[in-house]
Structures are given as C-alpha cells and as structure tokens.
Motif scaffolding. Structure first.
Motif, PDB file in Angstrom:
ATOM      1  N   TYR A  62       0.799  -1.220   0.000  1.00  0.00           N
ATOM      2  CA  TYR A  62       0.000   0.000   0.000  1.00  0.00           C
ATOM      3  C   TYR A  62       0.835   1.274   0.000  1.00  0.00           C
ATOM      4  O   TYR A  62       0.342   2.327  -0.369  1.00  0.00           O
ATOM      5  CB  TYR A  62      -0.938   0.013   1.209  1.00  0.00           C
ATOM      6  N   LYS A 117      -9.941  -4.859   9.097  1.00  0.00           N
ATOM      7  CA  LYS A 117     -10.931  -4.567   8.059  1.00  0.00           C
ATOM      8  C   LYS A 117     -11.121  -3.080   7.790  1.00  0.00           C
ATOM      9  O   LYS A 117     -11.115  -2.657   6.636  1.00  0.00           O
ATOM     10  CB  LYS A 117     -12.260  -5.230   8.395  1.00  0.00           C
ATOM     11  N   LEU A 118     -11.277  -2.268   8.824  1.00  0.00           N
ATOM     12  CA  LEU A 118     -11.502  -0.833   8.600  1.00  0.00           C
ATOM     13  C   LEU A 118     -10.284  -0.158   7.978  1.00  0.00           C
ATOM     14  O   LEU A 118     -10.418   0.672   7.071  1.00  0.00           O
ATOM     15  CB  LEU A 118     -11.897  -0.132   9.897  1.00  0.00           C
ATOM     16  N   ASN A 119      -9.098  -0.525   8.444  1.00  0.00           N
ATOM     17  CA  ASN A 119      -7.873   0.046   7.853  1.00  0.00           C
ATOM     18  C   ASN A 119      -7.729  -0.393   6.404  1.00  0.00           C
ATOM     19  O   ASN A 119      -7.326   0.398   5.550  1.00  0.00           O
ATOM     20  CB  ASN A 119      -6.652  -0.366   8.660  1.00  0.00           C
ATOM     21  N   LEU A 120      -8.069  -1.640   6.093  1.00  0.00           N
ATOM     22  CA  LEU A 120      -7.965  -2.135   4.717  1.00  0.00           C
ATOM     23  C   LEU A 120      -8.977  -1.463   3.795  1.00  0.00           C
ATOM     24  O   LEU A 120      -8.658  -1.201   2.636  1.00  0.00           O
ATOM     25  CB  LEU A 120      -8.122  -3.652   4.694  1.00  0.00           C
ATOM     26  N   ILE A 121     -10.163  -1.176   4.306  1.00  0.00           N
ATOM     27  CA  ILE A 121     -11.143  -0.441   3.498  1.00  0.00           C
ATOM     28  C   ILE A 121     -10.572   0.909   3.107  1.00  0.00           C
ATOM     29  O   ILE A 121     -10.666   1.324   1.940  1.00  0.00           O
ATOM     30  CB  ILE A 121     -12.481  -0.304   4.240  1.00  0.00           C
ATOM     31  N   PHE A 122      -9.985   1.615   4.048  1.00  0.00           N
ATOM     32  CA  PHE A 122      -9.356   2.910   3.752  1.00  0.00           C
ATOM     33  C   PHE A 122      -8.255   2.746   2.710  1.00  0.00           C
ATOM     34  O   PHE A 122      -8.207   3.461   1.710  1.00  0.00           O
ATOM     35  CB  PHE A 122      -8.784   3.530   5.028  1.00  0.00           C
ATOM     36  N   ASP A 124      -7.644   0.300   0.568  1.00  0.00           N
ATOM     37  CA  ASP A 124      -8.135  -0.178  -0.733  1.00  0.00           C
ATOM     38  C   ASP A 124      -8.824   0.917  -1.538  1.00  0.00           C
ATOM     39  O   ASP A 124      -8.969   0.780  -2.758  1.00  0.00           O
ATOM     40  CB  ASP A 124      -9.098  -1.364  -0.551  1.00  0.00           C
ATOM     41  N   ASN A 125      -9.246   1.977  -0.885  1.00  0.00           N
ATOM     42  CA  ASN A 125      -9.956   3.053  -1.573  1.00  0.00           C
ATOM     43  C   ASN A 125      -9.107   4.293  -1.807  1.00  0.00           C
ATOM     44  O   ASN A 125      -9.632   5.340  -2.199  1.00  0.00           O
ATOM     45  CB  ASN A 125     -11.235   3.420  -0.804  1.00  0.00           C
TER      46      ASN A 125
END
Length: 127
Positions: A62, A117-122, A124-125
């Motif tokens: 990332y 999950k919440l960090n990955l959503i950020f 990934d977007n």
C-alpha cells in the motif's frame, strides 16, 4: 532499611520498562498514520531472527517501494512495545524507516489481517 530501599529503587529503575510496560499515546487518524509510515503492506511472516526481526512475504503493498520479501524489526515484547508476530500468520504492517531499517511496534496500526478490516477499506480506496 535504607539500603534495602536503595536496592529496590535501583532494580526498579533498571527494569522500569518491564515493570510499567509499554505505553502508547497514539491517537492519530488513519490518514495521519498513513502519512507517517514509510511502508504499509499485507504480509505473511516466514521467519524470525534472534534480534527480533521478522521476514515477510509481501502479499499487497500500500505504500513504499518493496520487493516480494521485507525484513521488519520490532521489540521483544514486555515493556519495549514489540509486536508479537507469529510465523505463518498474515498481518497488515505499518512500519517506519530508521537508518535504512524498518521498524514497527504495538503502538502502530500493525495488526493481524483478520482484525484490520476498517484500515484495509481505507487503504483499498486510496486513489
């Protein structure tokens, strides 16, 4: 009695990090932590060294320029805030470069992949 107190005080100061443990004061947002990290990746731990370093295979990158494997240092645990990585497990790692080496600890957003999950959503977007 004074000498016993003095001995206890010296021992307490010498082992203060173990006695009082790690204290994390990070209340940064994900954006601040993203900006401060040198590298951010999802990786699987494949080995551990005697100097508390871990070798990861990089599954997703990332931030930062990484090869397919990366070596990250951490503390040994206890009072030094070292992250308790386990060989064979997958993690989201936020690491910082210092003297050409990468470091992370429990005060960063580094976490088991399943708890990220919440960090990955950020991440990934991001554009």
């Amino acid at each position: 009695m004074k000498s016993l107190f003095l001995i206890f005080t010296i021992i307490s100061l010498f082992f203060s990090s173990e006695l009082f443990g790690c204290t994390c004061l990070n209340s940064n947002s994900i954006i601040e932590d993203y900006n401060e990290a040198s590298i951010i990746f999802v990786g699987n731990v494949i080995s551990h060294s005697d100097t508390n370093g871990y070798l990861f295979t990089v599954q997703s990158n990332y931030k930062g320029k990484l090869y397919s494997v990366v070596y990250v240092n951490t503390g040994s645990g206890g009072g030094d805030c070292g992250y308790p990585f386990k060989i064979g497990e997958t993690y989201l790692v936020f690491a910082y470069e210092h003297n050409l080496n990468y470091y992370t600890d429990i005060c960063t957003r580094t976490a088991e992949y399943s708890n990220s999950k919440l960090n990955l959503i950020f991440l990934d977007n991001l554009p």
